[in-house]
Write a protein that holds these residues in place. Structure first.
Motif, PDB file in Angstrom:
ATOM      1  N   GLN A  29       0.834  -1.203   0.000  1.00 27.82           N
ATOM      2  CA  GLN A  29       0.000   0.000   0.000  1.00 27.82           C
ATOM      3  C   GLN A  29       0.870   1.256   0.000  1.00 27.82           C
ATOM      4  O   GLN A  29       0.598   2.215  -0.717  1.00 27.82           O
ATOM      5  CB  GLN A  29      -0.945   0.004   1.202  1.00 27.82           C
ATOM      6  N   LEU A  30       1.931   1.235   0.803  1.00 30.36           N
ATOM      7  CA  LEU A  30       2.851   2.373   0.823  1.00 30.36           C
ATOM      8  C   LEU A  30       3.508   2.560  -0.538  1.00 30.36           C
ATOM      9  O   LEU A  30       3.702   3.694  -0.990  1.00 30.36           O
ATOM     10  CB  LEU A  30       3.909   2.182   1.908  1.00 30.36           C
ATOM     11  N   GLN A  31       3.835   1.451  -1.201  1.00 31.95           N
ATOM     12  CA  GLN A  31       4.423   1.531  -2.544  1.00 31.95           C
ATOM     13  C   GLN A  31       3.439   2.177  -3.514  1.00 31.95           C
ATOM     14  O   GLN A  31       3.826   3.003  -4.338  1.00 31.95           O
ATOM     15  CB  GLN A  31       4.809   0.134  -3.033  1.00 31.95           C
ATOM     16  N   ASN A  32       2.171   1.816  -3.405  1.00 29.08           N
ATOM     17  CA  ASN A  32       1.149   2.429  -4.255  1.00 29.08           C
ATOM     18  C   ASN A  32       1.068   3.934  -4.019  1.00 29.08           C
ATOM     19  O   ASN A  32       0.939   4.712  -4.972  1.00 29.08           O
ATOM     20  CB  ASN A  32      -0.213   1.783  -4.009  1.00 29.08           C
ATOM     21  N   GLU A  33       1.119   4.339  -2.754  1.00 24.71           N
ATOM     22  CA  GLU A  33       1.097   5.766  -2.431  1.00 24.71           C
ATOM     23  C   GLU A  33       2.308   6.473  -3.029  1.00 24.71           C
ATOM     24  O   GLU A  33       2.194   7.586  -3.550  1.00 24.71           O
ATOM     25  CB  GLU A  33       1.067   5.971  -0.927  1.00 24.71           C
ATOM     26  N   LEU A  34       3.437   5.817  -2.963  1.00 19.42           N
ATOM     27  CA  LEU A  34       4.674   6.395  -3.517  1.00 19.42           C
ATOM     28  C   LEU A  34       4.574   6.502  -5.039  1.00 19.42           C
ATOM     29  O   LEU A  34       4.976   7.505  -5.628  1.00 19.42           O
ATOM     30  CB  LEU A  34       5.852   5.527  -3.107  1.00 19.42           C
ATOM     31  N   ASP A  35       4.003   5.478  -5.668  1.00 21.57           N
ATOM     32  CA  ASP A  35       3.843   5.486  -7.123  1.00 21.57           C
ATOM     33  C   ASP A  35       2.954   6.642  -7.592  1.00 21.57           C
ATOM     34  O   ASP A  35       3.161   7.173  -8.687  1.00 21.57           O
ATOM     35  CB  ASP A  35       3.259   4.164  -7.609  1.00 21.57           C
ATOM     36  N   GLU A  36       2.010   7.022  -6.764  1.00 21.72           N
ATOM     37  CA  GLU A  36       1.124   8.132  -7.115  1.00 21.72           C
ATOM     38  C   GLU A  36       1.877   9.475  -7.158  1.00 21.72           C
ATOM     39  O   GLU A  36       1.414  10.413  -7.795  1.00 21.72           O
ATOM     40  CB  GLU A  36      -0.047   8.214  -6.140  1.00 21.72           C
TER      41      GLU A  36
END
Length: 61
Positions: free
Chosen positions: A52-59
């Motif tokens: 989930q943190l990776q997804n936030e970072l990707d955004e």
């Protein structure tokens, strides 16, 4: 005591989300490295949160 790498990864992602300008690029790179290290040394529950943190970072990119 929690997983130190997991905690650091969360902190670096928060820093990246709050960074602005040219500092954000460096913060994102540090967060990516921290996530990678944490993922390799985490439980399944932590891995779900790290994803989930990776997804936030990707955004941010």
């Amino acid at each position: 005591m929690g997983n130190r790498l997991f905690i650091e990864a969360k902190n670096f992602v928060e820093l990246a989300k709050n960074a602005t300008g040219s500092g954000q690029y460096d913060a994102i790179e540090k967060a990516k490295n921290a996530l990678s290290s944490a993922f390799a040394n985490s439980t399944m529950a932590e891995r779900r949160q790290l994803s989930q943190l990776q997804n936030e970072l990707d955004e941010l990119t």
